[in-house]
Write a protein that holds these residues in place. Sequence first.
Motif, PDB file in Angstrom:
ATOM      1  N   LEU A 174       0.799  -1.218   0.000  1.00 35.16           N
ATOM      2  CA  LEU A 174       0.000   0.000   0.000  1.00 35.16           C
ATOM      3  C   LEU A 174       0.832   1.269   0.000  1.00 35.16           C
ATOM      4  O   LEU A 174       0.282   2.365   0.087  1.00 35.16           O
ATOM      5  CB  LEU A 174      -0.945   0.002   1.208  1.00 35.16           C
ATOM      6  N   SER A 196      -8.943  -4.335   2.656  1.00 29.15           N
ATOM      7  CA  SER A 196      -8.277  -3.183   2.050  1.00 29.15           C
ATOM      8  C   SER A 196      -9.028  -2.700   0.811  1.00 29.15           C
ATOM      9  O   SER A 196      -9.169  -1.493   0.588  1.00 29.15           O
ATOM     10  CB  SER A 196      -6.837  -3.556   1.675  1.00 29.15           C
ATOM     11  N   GLU A 199     -12.092  -0.861   1.943  1.00 28.37           N
ATOM     12  CA  GLU A 199     -11.707   0.405   2.574  1.00 28.37           C
ATOM     13  C   GLU A 199     -11.409   1.457   1.505  1.00 28.37           C
ATOM     14  O   GLU A 199     -11.860   2.612   1.604  1.00 28.37           O
ATOM     15  CB  GLU A 199     -10.477   0.190   3.459  1.00 28.37           C
ATOM     16  N   ASP A 200     -10.660   1.076   0.468  1.00 27.99           N
ATOM     17  CA  ASP A 200     -10.351   2.022  -0.610  1.00 27.99           C
ATOM     18  C   ASP A 200     -11.613   2.466  -1.344  1.00 27.99           C
ATOM     19  O   ASP A 200     -11.799   3.657  -1.629  1.00 27.99           O
ATOM     20  CB  ASP A 200      -9.386   1.381  -1.611  1.00 27.99           C
TER      21      ASP A 200
END
Length: 531
Positions: A174, A196, A199-200
Motif C-alpha cells: 500500500l 483493504s 476500505e479504498d
Amino acid sequence: MKHSIIIIQVFIVAAIFTSTSCTKFLQETPKSNMPASEYYQTTEQALSALNYLYDKGTGIPSFYSVRGGLYDASNSFTFDNMSGLANNVVAQNTSIRNFASLTQGPDNCANYLGGIWRNFYSSIADANSIIANVENNGNINAEAQKKILATAKFFRAANYYYLIRLFGAVPLILKPYTSLDNIYMPRTSVDSVYNSITEDLNWALTNGMLADVPMGFNGNNISRGTVQVMLSEVYLTMAGYPLQKGVEYYKKALNTAKELLNSGGGYALFTSSGRLTPFDKLRLSDYDKGSEYLFFIEYDPSIQQSPFPQYSFPNTFPSPIPSTNLKIQYSLVLSTWTPSTQLLKMYDSANDIRRHEKQFYSTSFVYKSTASSDDTAISFSAMPYRWYDSAALFMTGASGKYTAIYRMADAYLIAAEAANELGEDPTPYLQPIIHRAYINMPAIPGDAAGRKNFILAERCRELAMEGHFWFDMLRTRLYPDVSGTNPTFSALIGHSNGRGQFYTTKDLLLPLPPTEMQRNPNLQPQNPMYE
C-alpha cells in the motif's frame, strides 16, 4: 481520449562507486526521467500521472485489452474459455490452450501467469505513488486532490480485486517503494486484502467528490457509479466463496447496488427507440458514452483502435466477397471468442431478443451481389455480433468502439441475487432486465432456489462477452446444467467443462508465477495441487 504525459520512476542506488574520476559523471541529473519527489508540483502533473491508470498497458485495462496478439486476445477471453461457456479455437499461446483443457500449471503457463501478475502490480505501484504524493500535498487544490485520490484508490482496489480472485492470498502493498527495505513481502490473507479493497472503495465514495453520473457523462473518468457497482460486486463476492461471509455482506451488496439504482445521476438501461433495440445500442459506438455504461475501456480510431471487430467474423470469411466490391479492411478476422453450445442453449431463440439474429450473435452476412438481384447470404456458426462495426470492417480498418466492463445491467443483477439470498423478492431488480430482453416476459420462479437458477442464468445471458463467466463460477462454486432455456446449477467441482475435462479444487486458484516465487521466497507455499 486521455494521454499520459510522464511516467514517474523511483531510482534506487544499488551500488556505491568509489572512483573519484567518475564523480562528476555520477552526479549528472537524468534529463528524461524525474523522481517522484520532484514531481506532483501542480494539479496538472498529478492528473497526468493519474491518466496512466487508464492506460491499456497495465492493470484492469490490460486484462480486457488485446495485447498478446489477435489469436490469443485478452486475459478476459482466456478465462471465458476456461469456463467452457466460450471457445477460442485459434489460440496460438499454449498457456491459453492449457487453461481451456484445465491442464494449467506453474511451468506450462509461467510467462502468461507472470504477465497477469506484473500488469496488476505495475498499476498498483502507480496508484501507490500517486496516493503517497498527492495526500497532504499543498500544491494541489483540495477538490482536485480528493478526486485524484478517489480514482487512484479505486484502481488500486480494482487491481487487488482481480488478483485476489485469481491467485488467492497475495502481498498487500500500500506504499511506494523508495528503498530496498521490505521488498520481499509475504502473502496477505484473503480476508485482509478484501478489507483493504472495501476500505479504498468506501473512501472513494465517502470522500472522493466523484461526479454522480455515468462514466461517459464524466469525460470518460470514473464516477461515483463506477465505484458503487464494483463495491456492490465485491460485497457479493465476499458473501460467497471463498470467504462465505453470508447475510451481512449480501445486505451490503444489496444496499450499495440500490444506492446506485436509486440515484438521480442519469444512470439507466438502454431502451428501444425507433428501429434500434437496446442491444443495437450496446453495439453501436454512437452510444459508448451513454447512460448504461459504468466502467469501460476507451478507444479512438485516430489514436488507438479497438481490435474487437475482427472477432465478429470467422477466419473462414471470404475477402473480398465474391461478385461485390466488399473487402475486409483488416488483415485477419478470427474465431477467437465464440459462444459454446451450452451458452447458446441458455437463450430462448424465439422469445429472447438477445438471441435474435444480429443482436448479441450473428450466423450470417447478407449482401447484394452483382451477379444476382436477390440477397445472398454467407452462413457460419454463431459469432459475437456485439463487436461488429461495419465501417471499420469494410471501410476504415479502424474502430473506436469502447469495451464494456460494468453496465447498469450488472447493478440490477447484483441487487437481484443479493435480495434473493436474503429471502427478499428479487422481482423489482429482475423486471427491468427481462422486460427489455424478452418479447413475452418469462415467469420468475416462485421458490428461492428456482429464482437463484434464473438469476445466474440471466447473468450468463446478459453479461456474455464481458468477462464474468469464470468469476461467477468461482464465487458461487456453481456451474450451469443446460438441457434447455431454463438451466439449473450444480457444484462446480467435479463438473465437466464441456470438453471432456472436469474441474477440481486445483482450478479454484491459478498457480503463482514461478518467476515471482524465485524472486520472492516469502511467496511460498505454492497454491494447492500445483506443488
